[in-house]
Design an enzyme around this catalytic site. Sequence first.
Site, PDB file in Angstrom:
ATOM      1  N   ASP A  11       0.849  -1.187   0.000  1.00 39.27           N
ATOM      2  CA  ASP A  11       0.000   0.000   0.000  1.00 39.27           C
ATOM      3  C   ASP A  11       0.892   1.247   0.000  1.00 39.27           C
ATOM      4  OD1 ASP A  11      -1.814   2.006   0.452  1.00 39.27           O
ATOM      5  OD2 ASP A  11      -2.713   1.111   2.245  1.00 39.27           O
ATOM      6  N   ASP A 107      -3.461   2.608  -5.524  1.00 41.84           N
ATOM      7  CA  ASP A 107      -2.253   2.605  -4.698  1.00 41.84           C
ATOM      8  C   ASP A 107      -2.006   1.302  -3.957  1.00 41.84           C
ATOM      9  OD1 ASP A 107      -4.523   3.171  -3.188  1.00 41.84           O
ATOM     10  OD2 ASP A 107      -3.385   4.229  -1.669  1.00 41.84           O
ATOM     11  N   GLU A 108      -2.822   0.280  -4.216  1.00 39.00           N
ATOM     12  CA  GLU A 108      -2.640  -0.958  -3.473  1.00 39.00           C
ATOM     13  C   GLU A 108      -2.605  -2.160  -4.419  1.00 39.00           C
ATOM     14  OE1 GLU A 108      -5.676  -1.329  -0.473  1.00 39.00           O
ATOM     15  OE2 GLU A 108      -5.680   0.829  -0.095  1.00 39.00           O
TER      16      GLU A 108
HETATM   17 MG   LIG Z   1      -2.478   3.998   0.372  1.00 38.58          MG
END
Ligand SMILES: [Mg+2]
Length: 414
Positions: A11, A107-108
């Site tokens: 993340d 973002d992950e």
């Molecule tokens: Mg994040």
Amino acid sequence: MAADREILHVDMNNFYASVECLYDPQLRGRPMAVGGDVLARHGIILAKNYAAKAYGIRTGEALWQATRKCPELVIVPPHFDLYLHFSRMARTLYEQYTDRVEPFGLDECWLDVTNSAPDGAARLAHRIRTQVRDELGVTVSVGVSYNKVFAKLGSDMKKPDAVTVLSRRNYRERAWPLPAEDLLYVGPATRRKLYRRGLATIGDVAEAEPMVLNQLFGKWGLVLHQFANGLDASPVKKIGQESVIKSVGNSTTAPRDLMNQEDARIVFWTLAESVAARLRAYGLKGGTVQITLRDNRLESMERQMRLSQPTNLAGELLEAAMQLTRRNTSFLHPLRSVGLRACRLIAEDAPEQISLFDGESRIKKERLEREVDALRARFGHGVIGRGILLTDPLLGKLNPQDDHVIHPIGYFGD
Ligand SMILES: [Mg+2]
């Protein structure tokens, strides 16, 4: 028993804010936030850096509120093209280690490293953590576990630039004391129901009678019970390769019969938004829209049409669904349930012809919808709604995440 899987969840920390600070060094160390203008007059904080966090600024709060807490706060508009670019670079980096990379938002990512971490998954996690920091200039936190749900939980436990391992040995001690809403997919509505039953922690959910959870949430309650006990067996999906996902669709039985096109439009909006959001989460676009109409005699029909260009925009899916509806029913028999599905999927970054006339406005729409995705991921589906959903309180109330009336029916594999 087969050996345990080894799964990482990576993340990127304060993603939007980190990327902005990278491109404008003057922002670094100063309290800054990325502000969105989703609801025209009511801009809100989409992301902030640690300096801003120290002032108590929270993602999702109104910009005016944030500036009151910190008058020197620098607010920059979002640059989704940059975030997409970083997102792809990160994915490429992860793919050096495994071909099993499943993105979750921009973002992950989950990585299945079962056969690609000879020195152990935790070591590999640290290696990826330092590599992202050194090569991309942003920090990540990584969760390491034997299932996806705990890996995701782990990545939230220690930030920034950190690795957390949740193993079969330590999960009771480390994960169970955490609040139930830290579990994947537990949104505000689920949380409220759990708390009302005195189920406040992940451990409470894990040790609850499955029957009780079943009564509260139906099947979803049983899934929740399994999640809390580390029994999530869902695979890390390889995304972006041919024939991984065949189609993405949702269907729903309406709370009352749909009498006309206006009714159908309200329900199709909810479906289109949920299908579009899932397409975007998978990094896909659909080239064909298919609808299912089932009337109150329980007779159903399926119709489909090819789009002039592939899309993952809710508005475009909706217009196709409505065109098909207009062509195929006169509402002689009111509709009881409808479904919407996107097929002929392609990777969203596949080259496509952008018409000179609509290129720009489409990109804007895409950004706006992504922004809405990000907000909903953080604050629950209800945080932003379309005006049309307010026109009929009953039909507009359909909520894919709150009460699970909408069933994901994406197909995986052949
Ligand atoms: Mg994040």
